[in-house]
Design a protein around this motif. Structure first.
Motif, mmCIF file in Angstrom:
data_model
loop_
_atom_site.group_PDB
_atom_site.id
_atom_site.type_symbol
_atom_site.label_atom_id
_atom_site.label_comp_id
_atom_site.label_asym_id
_atom_site.label_seq_id
_atom_site.Cartn_x
_atom_site.Cartn_y
_atom_site.Cartn_z
ATOM 1 N N ALA A 85 -10.747 1.012 -2.060
ATOM 2 C CA ALA A 85 -10.963 0.116 -1.094
ATOM 3 C C ALA A 85 -12.372 0.516 -0.750
ATOM 4 C CB ALA A 85 -10.258 0.829 0.004
ATOM 5 N N CYS A 86 -13.074 1.234 -1.638
ATOM 6 C CA CYS A 86 -14.878 0.570 -1.781
ATOM 7 C C CYS A 86 -15.171 -0.220 -2.579
ATOM 8 C CB CYS A 86 -15.128 2.693 -2.021
ATOM 9 S SG CYS A 86 -15.419 4.039 -0.737
ATOM 10 N N LEU A 87 -14.628 0.554 -4.043
ATOM 11 C CA LEU A 87 -14.871 -0.776 -4.748
ATOM 12 C C LEU A 87 -14.423 -2.384 -4.158
ATOM 13 C CD1 LEU A 87 -15.102 -1.635 -7.953
ATOM 14 C CD2 LEU A 87 -13.025 -1.050 -8.279
ATOM 15 N N VAL A 88 -13.287 -2.252 -3.942
ATOM 16 C CA VAL A 88 -13.845 -4.221 -3.366
ATOM 17 C C VAL A 88 -14.206 -4.348 -2.794
ATOM 18 C CG1 VAL A 88 -11.298 -5.347 -2.695
ATOM 19 C CG2 VAL A 88 -10.402 -2.935 -4.003
ATOM 20 N N THR A 89 -14.696 -3.703 -1.884
ATOM 21 C CA THR A 89 -16.219 -3.837 -0.618
ATOM 22 C C THR A 89 -16.999 -4.384 -1.465
ATOM 23 O OG1 THR A 89 -14.956 -2.381 0.951
ATOM 24 C CG2 THR A 89 -17.284 -3.001 0.872
ATOM 25 N N VAL A 117 0.791 -0.879 0.304
ATOM 26 C CA VAL A 117 -0.122 -0.097 -0.292
ATOM 27 C C VAL A 117 0.890 1.461 -0.027
ATOM 28 C CG1 VAL A 117 -1.901 1.321 1.395
ATOM 29 C CG2 VAL A 117 -2.197 -0.701 0.787
ATOM 30 N N LEU A 118 2.163 1.482 0.802
ATOM 31 C CA LEU A 118 2.851 2.256 0.692
ATOM 32 C C LEU A 118 4.037 2.622 -0.487
ATOM 33 C CD1 LEU A 118 4.824 1.685 4.238
ATOM 34 C CD2 LEU A 118 2.383 3.707 4.457
ATOM 35 N N LEU A 119 3.663 1.462 -1.560
ATOM 36 C CA LEU A 119 4.172 1.759 -2.392
ATOM 37 C C LEU A 119 3.765 1.694 -3.669
ATOM 38 C CD1 LEU A 119 7.044 1.081 -3.714
ATOM 39 C CD2 LEU A 119 6.559 -1.387 -3.604
ATOM 40 N N SER A 120 2.440 1.932 -3.306
ATOM 41 C CA SER A 120 2.019 2.142 -4.558
ATOM 42 C C SER A 120 1.578 4.008 -4.116
ATOM 43 C CB SER A 120 0.292 1.691 -4.516
ATOM 44 O OG SER A 120 0.878 -0.156 -4.773
ATOM 45 N N LEU A 121 1.089 4.182 -2.700
ATOM 46 C CA LEU A 121 0.706 5.310 -2.748
ATOM 47 C C LEU A 121 2.102 6.323 -2.806
ATOM 48 C CD1 LEU A 121 -1.882 6.796 -1.354
ATOM 49 C CD2 LEU A 121 -0.780 6.468 1.454
ATOM 50 N N PHE A 122 2.758 6.270 -2.995
ATOM 51 C CA PHE A 122 4.213 7.112 -2.795
ATOM 52 C C PHE A 122 4.507 6.981 -3.523
ATOM 53 C CE2 PHE A 122 2.961 7.135 1.764
ATOM 54 C CZ PHE A 122 2.414 8.049 1.791
ATOM 55 N N PHE A 123 4.614 5.807 -4.698
ATOM 56 C CA PHE A 123 5.664 5.998 -5.784
ATOM 57 C C PHE A 123 4.778 5.119 -6.405
ATOM 58 C CE2 PHE A 123 8.684 5.784 -2.243
ATOM 59 C CZ PHE A 123 9.114 6.447 -1.917
ATOM 60 N N SER A 124 4.430 5.605 -7.503
ATOM 61 C CA SER A 124 4.190 5.226 -8.961
ATOM 62 C C SER A 124 3.926 6.613 -9.882
ATOM 63 C CB SER A 124 2.296 5.301 -8.665
ATOM 64 O OG SER A 124 1.491 5.669 -9.773
ATOM 65 N N PRO A 137 0.151 12.547 -2.575
ATOM 66 C CA PRO A 137 0.487 11.686 -1.746
ATOM 67 C C PRO A 137 -1.618 11.747 -1.614
ATOM 68 C CG PRO A 137 1.670 12.738 -1.551
ATOM 69 C CD PRO A 137 1.394 13.621 -2.636
ATOM 70 N N ALA A 138 -1.314 13.495 -1.228
ATOM 71 C CA ALA A 138 -3.194 13.627 -0.803
ATOM 72 C C ALA A 138 -4.632 12.541 -1.853
ATOM 73 C CB ALA A 138 -3.213 15.100 -0.727
ATOM 74 N N SER A 139 -4.304 13.376 -3.165
ATOM 75 C CA SER A 139 -5.087 12.539 -4.820
ATOM 76 C C SER A 139 -5.172 10.939 -3.550
ATOM 77 C CB SER A 139 -4.627 13.429 -5.662
ATOM 78 O OG SER A 139 -3.832 13.132 -6.286
ATOM 79 N N ARG A 140 -3.795 11.191 -4.028
ATOM 80 C CA ARG A 140 -4.012 9.674 -3.864
ATOM 81 C C ARG A 140 -4.386 8.800 -3.032
ATOM 82 N NH1 ARG A 140 2.839 8.721 -5.248
ATOM 83 N NH2 ARG A 140 2.687 10.150 -6.946
ATOM 84 N N LEU A 141 -4.511 8.954 -1.890
ATOM 85 C CA LEU A 141 -4.421 8.718 -0.710
ATOM 86 C C LEU A 141 -6.313 8.637 -0.573
ATOM 87 C CD1 LEU A 141 -4.716 7.667 2.389
ATOM 88 C CD2 LEU A 141 -5.387 10.605 3.341
ATOM 89 N N LEU A 142 -7.034 10.245 -1.508
ATOM 90 C CA LEU A 142 -8.722 9.922 -1.753
ATOM 91 C C LEU A 142 -8.637 8.581 -2.849
ATOM 92 C CD1 LEU A 142 -9.206 13.761 -2.143
ATOM 93 C CD2 LEU A 142 -9.885 11.859 -0.330
ATOM 94 N N LEU A 143 -8.154 8.478 -3.854
ATOM 95 C CA LEU A 143 -8.180 7.738 -4.835
ATOM 96 C C LEU A 143 -8.435 5.800 -4.003
ATOM 97 C CD1 LEU A 143 -6.320 9.449 -7.721
ATOM 98 C CD2 LEU A 143 -8.321 9.105 -7.721
#
Length: 402
Positions: A184-188, A160-167, A173-179
């Motif tokens: 997470a909602c889609l996975v649910t 999760v950290l790798l995808s959140l901060f390194f892409s 990072p703020a927009s990535r956190l929202l995405l």
């Protein structure tokens, strides 16, 4: 599209198990020898094979499938319940230590991105630990369950950290956190829809009927899930490996008893992954390994034990949290050593870091070399401790008055 280099890569993948079978007393993990063979045959030494477009494409798919299989190994039962607090305490300690080590190395001028180094140090090779714990008859013991729980938490956090901060594909990072919350909602929704679909009598019977025919429907649906979530992750600005990892976790969550109810299903997935795609990733990682950068100067070589010690500190020291679970000193030491065993996420992190210029080739090579050393040295040191603690516990039970 050329098959010449791919033939060599697949030949190496097929030959490694035979080499390991010739020296059964040397407990060398297959991925280590695959990477070493790639280094020897690649441009760094013999220059007999090149990472062309075909090999690189299959290598990327192999990395995704490796992360999918890692997600499939996650035991969610170990992430809640009475041991969840201990696993959470260990993870909190790991994250704090990873940040301290990363920023400390950055302050000393030894690394370029403290966040990338810290993220790479958080993970544990869950897929390598499960067979080791099974061989030591420790999976069902408290020590094994805590190790699996801690490894699962570390693997999830690192991906999760790798995808959140390194892409390469998204902004801040703020927009990535929202995405990420949207993902997470889609996975649910996928989990809920899959569980409801599983209650359909007609659909369940159709899946059972088609599972072992030429349709191989469970495998086909799994591939849709992996590629679909990888595509969604890419469109949302994350690395595809996040989607593949989530696909494995989703499959484990919606079908937790697959190994008992339809055991051939996981065998088929393991055959596709470990028989074809995953070895291509490891061999290709060796081919692309920058051996020249690693041995360019003595200072770079000395970073291998430095990163190895950092792994042991970040992942090993938090195992002290398991003392309250009643583990012996030997079991706590074994837990620390096994949790510090890490390779796949380190290779993934350095691969992504090199693309983003977040890590120098010399540091990437030293970090991967430290990961290779960890999967060789730490399990060898941990197994005697686990076996000794089991023998001591058995003797204690035999000596108890009846």
């Amino acid at each position: 599209m050329s098959y010449d280099n791919l033939v060599t890569v697949l030949a190496v993948a097929a030959g490694v198990p035979f080499l390991l079978a010739m020296v059964p007393r040397v407990p060398l993990p297959g991925p280590v020898l695959e990477i070493v063979a790639g280094v020897v045959l690649g441009p760094a030494v013999l220059n007999l094979v090149q990472p062309d477009a075909t090999v690189q494409a299959l290598s990327i798919i192999g990395l995704s499938f490796l992360l999918f299989l890692a997600g499939l190994e996650i035991d969610f039962q170990q992430l809640h319940g009475p041991r969840a607090r201990l696993v959470g305490m260990g993870l909190a300690g790991t994250v704090a230590l990873a940040g301290a080590v990363g920023w400390g190395l950055d302050f000393a001028g030894l690394v370029e991105s403290p966040l990338l180094i810290g993220t790479a140090l958080v993970a544990t090779s869950l897929g390598l630990l499960v067979p080791i714990l099974k061989d030591a008859d420790a999976v069902d013991r408290p020590v094994g369950q805590l190790i699996i729980g801690g490894a699962s938490a570390g693997e999830i956090s690192a991906v999760v950290l790798l995808s959140l901060f390194f892409s390469e594909h998204s902004s801040g990072p703020a927009s990535r956190l929202l995405l990420l919350l949207g993902l997470a909602c889609l996975v649910t929704l996928i989990v809920v829809a899959s569980m409801r679909a599983g209650r359909s009598m007609w659909l369940s019977q159709a899946v059972v009927h088609l599972a072992d025919t030429s349709a191989q429907i469970r495998v086909r649906l799994t591939m849709v899930l992996i590629v679909g979530l990888s595509a969604v992750a890419l469109h949302l600005g994350f690395e595809a490996i996040l989607g593949a990892f989530i696909a494995g976790a989703v499959l484990r969550l919606v079908d937790p008893d697959a190994e008992q109810t339809h055991p051939q299903f996981h065998v088929k997935l393991a055959g596709l992954g470990y028989g074809f795609l995953v070895p291509v990733f490891f061999v290709t990682s060796g081919i692309q390994f920058d051996l020249g950068a690693l041995f360019a100067d003595a200072g770079t070589v000395l970073r291998i034990p430095m990163f190895l010690a950092a792994l042991l500190l970040v992942r090993g020291l938090p195992a002290l949290a398991y003392r309250s679970a009643g583990l012996s000193r030997g079991e706590i030491m074994a837990s620390g050593l096994l949790q510090a065993t890490s390779l796949p996420v380190i290779v993934a992190a350095t691969t992504i870091g090199l693309r983003l210029d977040a890590i120098r080739p010399a540091n990437a090579a030293a970090l991967v070399a430290a990961g290779l050393m960890s999967v060789i040295v730490f399990p060898l040191a941990a197994l005697p401790l686990l076996n000794h603690s089991q023998r001591s516990a058995r003797r204690g039970r035999e000596e108890e008055p009846h």
